[in-house]
Write an enzyme that holds these catalytic residues in place. Structure first.
Site, PDB file in Angstrom:
ATOM      1  CE  LYS A 209      -4.393  -1.876   1.364  1.00  0.00           C
ATOM      2  NZ  LYS A 209      -5.509  -1.929   2.330  1.00  0.00           N
ATOM      3  NE  ARG A 243      -7.959  -8.658   0.336  1.00  0.00           N
ATOM      4  CZ  ARG A 243      -7.646  -7.831  -0.659  1.00  0.00           C
ATOM      5  NH1 ARG A 243      -6.731  -6.895  -0.477  1.00  0.00           N
ATOM      6  NH2 ARG A 243      -8.254  -7.923  -1.828  1.00  0.00           N
TER       7      ARG A 243
END
Length: 271
Positions: A209, A243
């Site tokens: 991210k 995840r």
């Protein structure tokens, strides 16, 4: 609480990290098998990008993308998750073998997903997101990000249980990067134990991210080190499901961290 690794299978043209790489069903299915071979316990299949600024897609387009992939992954031995906030997509995916519905809107978009999950005995992941993908990164603000996210997750958990979903079937996700600044993300990770205290397994999604790139100065496909660091920190603070895009190195890192934290490892030789 058992640690599970959730491998990401994006069947989209515009996901922030691997958009377009697995849009063709055969490529997505092959990728899913590879992630299982690397140690994934869960495969999270999504057909609509939720990156900042992402455009919505119709349920017909989403189903055309994900349903062949769900069917093709049914024999992997991994648990299958459908990443959607549309009831029709969730139902079709469940009929083809999915047993987790991963709803980034936490039932706010289509509350009837709760009844579907309850009827089918599936797990349900409820995630915090400020606003919607198109606007969530427009100057997000909180009184106290951890307290606000905790209150939201508690309220959504209560809603799901009130709609018939057994509490032991609910997973919670603080939504790292979904309507949060770098400082918000770091505060959530630092105080993750406060969210773990809700009592449900916590899902962490930091993989590749942008906040990791902001901190380390790395492009999107150079953020494995930051991904591993945040997942190990989250494990230490009580997170249960991770995840990620890069399954094998994260599985290894979590195995070493788990053994170290538990004090289980003992040398088998003197060399």
């Amino acid at each position: 609480m058992a640690v599970r690794v959730m491998g990401i299978v994006n069947v989209t043209p515009d996901s922030f990290s691997d958009g377009g790489a697995f849009l063709e069903p055969r490529a997505a299915i092959a990728h899913g098998y590879e992630l299982v071979a690397e140690g994934a316990d869960i495969l999270d299949v999504g057909g609509e990008s939720t990156r900042p600024g992402a455009a919505p897609v119709t349920e017909q387009v989403e189903m055309r993308r994900v349903l062949p992939v769900i069917e093709g992954l049914a024999d992997t031995g991994a648990q299958l998750s459908i990443d959607t906030f549309k009831r029709s997509v969730a139902q079709a995916a469940i009929e083809r073998g999915a047993t987790i519905v991963n709803d980034v809107t936490a039932l706010r978009n289509e509350p009837d997903i709760a009844g579907l999950v309850a009827d089918r005995g599936c797990e349900l992941c409820l995630m915090h997101m400020l606003g919607e993908p198109g606007t969530m990164q427009d100057a997000p603000r909180y009184d106290d990000v951890v307290s606000d996210v905790k209150a939201f997750l508690e309220e959504r958990l209560a809603f799901a249980v009130g709609a018939g979903v057994p509490e032991d079937k609910v997973l919670l996700d603080p939504g790292i990067g979904f309507g949060k600044t770098v400082d918000h993300n770091l505060e959530l990770l630092s105080r993750l134990d406060e969210l773990v205290a809700i009592g449900r397994p916590l899902v962490i999604g930091t993989s590749r991210k942008s906040f990791l790139g902001r901190i380390a100065g790395r492009d999107v496909n150079q953020r494995l080190g930051g991904t591993i660091a945040t997942n190990v920190l989250a494990l230490e603070r009580g997170a249960a499901i991770f995840r990620v895009h890069d399954v094998a190195p994260v599985v290894d890192a979590l195995a070493v961290a788990t053994a170290t934290l538990a004090g289980r490892w003992r040398p088998t030789t003197t060399t």
